[in-house]
Design a protein around this motif. Structure first.
Motif, mmCIF file in Angstrom:
data_model
loop_
_atom_site.group_PDB
_atom_site.id
_atom_site.type_symbol
_atom_site.label_atom_id
_atom_site.label_comp_id
_atom_site.label_asym_id
_atom_site.label_seq_id
_atom_site.Cartn_x
_atom_site.Cartn_y
_atom_site.Cartn_z
ATOM 1 N N LEU A 22 22.428 -22.449 56.441
ATOM 2 C CA LEU A 22 22.894 -23.950 56.077
ATOM 3 C C LEU A 22 23.229 -24.347 57.764
ATOM 4 C CD1 LEU A 22 24.837 -26.013 53.895
ATOM 5 C CD2 LEU A 22 25.694 -25.927 56.259
ATOM 6 N N HIS A 23 22.768 -25.218 58.180
ATOM 7 C CA HIS A 23 22.555 -25.749 59.330
ATOM 8 C C HIS A 23 23.478 -26.961 59.605
ATOM 9 C CE1 HIS A 23 20.381 -26.320 63.628
ATOM 10 N NE2 HIS A 23 21.516 -27.106 63.617
ATOM 11 N N ILE A 80 15.750 -20.264 53.010
ATOM 12 C CA ILE A 80 15.504 -21.657 53.032
ATOM 13 C C ILE A 80 16.597 -22.235 53.877
ATOM 14 C CG2 ILE A 80 15.728 -23.993 51.519
ATOM 15 C CD1 ILE A 80 14.707 -22.092 49.088
ATOM 16 N N GLN A 81 16.061 -22.962 54.968
ATOM 17 C CA GLN A 81 16.892 -23.507 55.764
ATOM 18 C C GLN A 81 17.216 -24.794 55.672
ATOM 19 O OE1 GLN A 81 16.321 -22.478 59.983
ATOM 20 N NE2 GLN A 81 18.307 -23.523 60.679
ATOM 21 N N VAL A 82 18.311 -25.537 55.647
ATOM 22 C CA VAL A 82 18.793 -26.761 55.302
ATOM 23 C C VAL A 82 19.537 -27.519 56.564
ATOM 24 C CG1 VAL A 82 18.142 -26.883 52.874
ATOM 25 C CG2 VAL A 82 20.487 -26.232 53.949
ATOM 26 N N LEU A 83 19.601 -28.632 56.753
ATOM 27 C CA LEU A 83 20.182 -29.128 58.009
ATOM 28 C C LEU A 83 21.062 -30.483 57.402
ATOM 29 C CD1 LEU A 83 20.377 -29.551 61.187
ATOM 30 C CD2 LEU A 83 18.444 -31.183 60.751
ATOM 31 N N THR A 84 22.274 -30.374 57.703
ATOM 32 C CA THR A 84 23.334 -31.421 57.471
ATOM 33 C C THR A 84 24.210 -32.039 58.476
ATOM 34 O OG1 THR A 84 24.920 -32.226 55.843
ATOM 35 C CG2 THR A 84 24.862 -29.909 56.587
ATOM 36 N N SER A 136 21.566 -28.446 46.703
ATOM 37 C CA SER A 136 20.163 -28.625 46.761
ATOM 38 C C SER A 136 19.681 -27.197 46.833
ATOM 39 C CB SER A 136 19.767 -29.298 47.980
ATOM 40 O OG SER A 136 19.931 -28.704 49.342
ATOM 41 N N VAL A 137 20.486 -26.105 47.575
ATOM 42 C CA VAL A 137 19.673 -24.939 47.689
ATOM 43 C C VAL A 137 20.255 -23.926 46.699
ATOM 44 C CG1 VAL A 137 18.900 -25.205 50.143
ATOM 45 C CG2 VAL A 137 21.298 -24.175 49.597
ATOM 46 N N CYS A 145 18.988 -20.267 45.159
ATOM 47 C CA CYS A 145 17.947 -19.688 45.501
ATOM 48 C C CYS A 145 18.437 -18.298 46.282
ATOM 49 C CB CYS A 145 17.415 -20.412 46.947
ATOM 50 S SG CYS A 145 18.537 -20.591 48.331
ATOM 51 N N THR A 158 23.839 -31.023 50.215
ATOM 52 C CA THR A 158 23.016 -30.066 50.775
ATOM 53 C C THR A 158 22.915 -28.579 50.131
ATOM 54 O OG1 THR A 158 22.814 -31.200 52.628
ATOM 55 C CG2 THR A 158 22.400 -29.012 53.035
ATOM 56 N N ALA A 186 19.725 -18.748 51.847
ATOM 57 C CA ALA A 186 19.690 -20.023 52.801
ATOM 58 C C ALA A 186 20.614 -19.832 53.883
ATOM 59 C CB ALA A 186 20.272 -21.111 51.765
#
Length: 145
Positions: free
Chosen positions: A36-37, A10-14, A27-28, A31, A24, A34
């Motif tokens: 984290l970007h 899962i990729q997330v952006l912040t 939120s993951v 899982c 952020t 992940a």
């Protein structure tokens, strides 16, 4: 012969803001994998007009928040087992001075301190063409610098 099962990430952006980084990561949490970007604006207009930061202050912001990401992802891994990769973007890269883009990416890589030979330890650098200001060959020349 069957191939091994691959687990998707899962990729997330912040943006580089402590409250949003914390949220952020929450939120993951839990899982399996992940990415984290995190990003911060690096071009002169954003530095000078929007944030009123010098190059040095912009680098310090990226370092400080990269260290926070590392601390929080380590804690999340210990508590929930989530495996993280880290991705960094000098937002507005295509409008950032090439030497400064290299400087900030090198500082982030050092702050992450996981740029080893293992595939999952290497940092990902995303060099976005946030707003097109020139032809594609201009962007290609920036990336090659």
């Amino acid at each position: 012969m069957s191939s091994p099962v691959q687990t998707a990430s899962i990729q997330v952006l912040t943006p580089a803001r402590e409250d949003l980084i914390r949220r952020t990561i929450e939120s993951v949490s839990g899982c399996k994998k992940a990415i984290l970007h995190m990003y911060n604006a690096t071009c002169p207009t954003f530095r000078q007009v929007v944030f009123r930061n010098s190059q040095e202050e912009t680098v310090e912001l990226a370092i400080e928040h990269t260290k926070l990401v590392r601390q929080l992802t380590d804690e999340c891994t210990a508590q929930f087992g989530t495996q993280f990769r880290y991705e960094y973007s000098p937002e507005t890269f295509s409008q950032t001075e090439p030497d400064f883009a290299i400087q900030i990416c090198e500082a982030v890589k050092t702050a992450w301190a996981r740029a080893g030979p293992a595939h999952d330890d290497r940092i990902i650098f995303n060099l976005p063409a946030t707003v097109e200001i020139g032809p594609p060959n201009h962007y290609a020349d920036l990336v090659r610098s």
